[in-house]
Design a protein around this motif. Structure first.
Motif, short mmCIF file in Angstrom:
data_model
loop_
_atom_site.label_atom_id
_atom_site.label_comp_id
_atom_site.label_asym_id
_atom_site.label_seq_id
_atom_site.Cartn_x
_atom_site.Cartn_y
_atom_site.Cartn_z
N PRO A 66 -29.94 -13.89 15.32
CA PRO A 66 -29.04 -15.03 15.12
C PRO A 66 -28.53 -15.15 13.70
CG PRO A 66 -30.98 -15.67 16.38
CD PRO A 66 -31.23 -14.29 15.88
N GLU A 67 -29.34 -14.72 12.71
CA GLU A 67 -28.90 -14.90 11.34
C GLU A 67 -27.92 -13.82 10.89
OE1 GLU A 67 -32.82 -12.56 11.23
OE2 GLU A 67 -31.97 -14.28 12.29
N ARG A 68 -27.68 -12.80 11.72
CA ARG A 68 -26.78 -11.73 11.32
C ARG A 68 -25.34 -12.15 11.56
NH1 ARG A 68 -25.95 -6.09 14.23
NH2 ARG A 68 -24.06 -7.19 14.84
N THR A 69 -24.87 -13.06 10.72
CA THR A 69 -23.53 -13.59 10.89
C THR A 69 -22.60 -13.24 9.74
OG1 THR A 69 -24.26 -15.67 9.89
CG2 THR A 69 -24.36 -15.51 12.29
N THR A 70 -23.14 -12.83 8.61
CA THR A 70 -22.31 -12.50 7.46
C THR A 70 -21.54 -11.20 7.72
OG1 THR A 70 -23.88 -13.53 5.96
CG2 THR A 70 -22.27 -12.02 5.00
N GLY A 71 -20.23 -11.24 7.50
CA GLY A 71 -19.44 -10.04 7.65
C GLY A 71 -19.45 -9.22 6.37
N VAL A 72 -19.49 -7.91 6.51
CA VAL A 72 -19.41 -6.99 5.38
C VAL A 72 -18.34 -5.96 5.70
CG1 VAL A 72 -20.62 -5.36 3.90
CG2 VAL A 72 -21.87 -7.29 4.89
N LEU A 73 -17.36 -5.82 4.81
CA LEU A 73 -16.32 -4.81 4.97
C LEU A 73 -16.51 -3.75 3.89
CD1 LEU A 73 -13.73 -3.90 6.46
CD2 LEU A 73 -12.42 -5.11 4.70
N VAL A 99 -18.71 -3.47 8.99
CA VAL A 99 -17.53 -2.73 9.44
C VAL A 99 -17.03 -1.87 8.28
CG1 VAL A 99 -15.16 -2.90 10.29
CG2 VAL A 99 -16.88 -4.55 11.07
N ALA A 100 -16.79 -0.59 8.56
CA ALA A 100 -16.19 0.31 7.57
C ALA A 100 -14.78 0.66 8.02
CB ALA A 100 -17.04 1.57 7.43
N LEU A 101 -13.85 0.69 7.09
CA LEU A 101 -12.44 0.90 7.40
C LEU A 101 -11.99 2.27 6.92
CD1 LEU A 101 -9.78 -0.49 8.43
CD2 LEU A 101 -9.38 -1.13 6.04
N ASP A 102 -11.36 3.02 7.82
CA ASP A 102 -10.59 4.19 7.41
C ASP A 102 -9.28 3.66 6.85
OD1 ASP A 102 -12.24 6.35 8.03
OD2 ASP A 102 -11.48 6.54 10.07
N GLN A 103 -9.08 3.79 5.54
CA GLN A 103 -7.86 3.26 4.96
C GLN A 103 -6.66 4.16 5.28
OE1 GLN A 103 -8.78 1.29 0.94
NE2 GLN A 103 -10.58 2.57 1.29
N ARG A 104 -5.49 3.62 5.11
CA ARG A 104 -4.28 4.37 5.47
C ARG A 104 -4.27 5.75 4.82
NH1 ARG A 104 0.90 1.68 4.38
NH2 ARG A 104 -0.13 -0.03 5.46
N GLY A 105 -3.88 6.73 5.60
CA GLY A 105 -3.84 8.10 5.09
C GLY A 105 -5.19 8.80 5.11
N HIS A 106 -6.23 8.11 5.55
CA HIS A 106 -7.59 8.65 5.52
C HIS A 106 -8.22 8.64 6.91
CE1 HIS A 106 -6.85 7.31 1.37
NE2 HIS A 106 -7.82 8.12 0.97
N GLY A 107 -9.22 9.49 7.09
CA GLY A 107 -10.01 9.47 8.31
C GLY A 107 -9.15 9.53 9.55
N GLN A 108 -9.40 8.62 10.50
CA GLN A 108 -8.65 8.59 11.74
C GLN A 108 -7.54 7.53 11.74
OE1 GLN A 108 -10.79 8.79 15.42
NE2 GLN A 108 -12.17 10.38 14.70
N SER A 109 -7.28 6.93 10.59
CA SER A 109 -6.15 6.03 10.49
C SER A 109 -4.85 6.82 10.39
CB SER A 109 -6.30 5.10 9.27
OG SER A 109 -7.32 4.15 9.50
N GLU A 110 -3.74 6.13 10.66
CA GLU A 110 -2.45 6.81 10.65
C GLU A 110 -2.07 7.31 9.26
OE1 GLU A 110 0.37 5.36 14.25
OE2 GLU A 110 0.30 4.04 12.51
#
Length: 323
Positions: A66-73, A99-110
């Motif tokens: 229940p306490e795992r509510t803080t978002g981390v990007l 959550v980890a983000l593939d930024q634009r031009g990287h990874g599986q992002s466009e």
């Protein structure tokens, strides 16, 4: 497990976000979460998508507490990808929504040829991820270019950011010579590489920029390669990386630091690119800055020394949550 969620970034660029661990359970009576996560990919977990993040990125066993509510990007650096955060995200997902983000031009992002690779575009992408995923106010964790994006977003949208971790990114201008060096470095790559073993060896041992053998560096670059008919090539376009880089190397970014109001931790590897004097000046300039360093680590602090990295950031994270 890692689950892909599509995010629409600035200019309509499609971005791949990767949520580690089980997402918070949805209240059946609350339909808002459908609006928070648009265009969720039907491809599911990493194992079903064909390799990103890698199979080792298992996280979250059982329902979230229940306490795992803080978002981390988590925002990777130039040429990086979300999977580089696997160890950190797996650890964070035990207590937070990571959550980890593939930024634009990287990874599986466009990687649209005509897309903008400006500072504004990168910042707007991260802003869109926080809003569309319902993460904010979140802790932003950024490495190198991702750290610059994180502190620029924290200055722009303090309502979306509760805490900030800057990993090995300088606030001072790097200059034209640095950009020329990078262009020459890309030209020196013996791509395509015949095998991934060749990738690991070149970036870990043979690259002129390597002062001593560094297997972690070789592994880091092996993760950003994909197989093509003539061998292994990077998943990104070097020209787009240079375009992205030229939008920050000529300018200093101290002013944005002064505008960051949330608690901020500046982390450097003892052998990294961010010197101690500059790191401590960044801490002084930040209204609520703190400092940490990781021994035996270079620029790839979180990837090179994951245990030391976690030890450095855990007290800060605990403090942010306690506030």
């Amino acid at each position: 497990m890692a689950r892909r969620i599509d995010v629409t970034g600035a200019g309509g660029v499609r971005l791949a976000a990767w949520e580690f661990g089980d997402p918070p359970k949805k209240d059946p009576a609350d339909d808002r979460s459908e609006a928070m996560i648009p265009a969720q990919s039907a491809r599911g977990t990493a194992g079903e998508t064909g390799g990103e993040p890698s199979g080792e990125n298992r996280a979250g066993t059982g329902p979230p507490s229940p306490e795992r509510t803080t978002g981390v990007l988590l925002l990777h650096g130039l040429m990086g990808r979300a999977s580089h955060w696997a160890s950190t995200a797996r650890w964070l997902s035990e207590r937070h929504r990571a959550v980890a983000l593939d930024q634009r031009g990287h990874g599986q992002s466009e990687k649209p040829p005509k897309a903008a690779f400006t500072r504004e575009a990168y910042v707007e992408d991260a802003e869109a991820a926080l809003e569309q995923l319902g993460l904010g106010p979140a802790v932003l964790v950024g490495h190198a270019m991702g750290a610059l994006t994180a502190w620029q977003l924290a200055a722009k949208r303090p309502d979306l950011v509760s805490g900030l971790i800057i990993c090995d990114m300088r606030a001072s201008a790097l200059g034209a010579a640095s950009q020329r060096e990078w262009a020459d470095w890309f030209e020196s790559w013996p791509a395509p590489f015949a095998t991934l073993a060749d990738v690991r060896k070149w970036f870990g041992e043979d690259d002129p920029w390597v002062e001593r053998p560094n297997p972690a560096r070789g592994e880091f670059y092996a993760e950003v390669m994909q197989e093509s008919p003539d061998g292994w090539r990077p998943v990104f376009e070097p020209e787009q990386m240079l375009k992205s880089r030229e939008t920050w190397v000529y300018d200093a970014h101290w002013e944005e630091l002064t505008q960051v109001r949330c608690p901020t931790l500046v982390v450097r590897g003892l052998d990294g690119e961010l010197g101690r004097a500059e790191a401590q000046e960044m801490v002084r300039v930040l209204p609520r800055g703190e400092y940490a360093e990781v021994a035996h680590a270079g620029h790839l602090v979180h990837y090179d020394q994951p245990e030391g990295w976690r030890t450095a950031i855990e007290p800060f994270l605990d403090g942010v949550l306690a506030r």
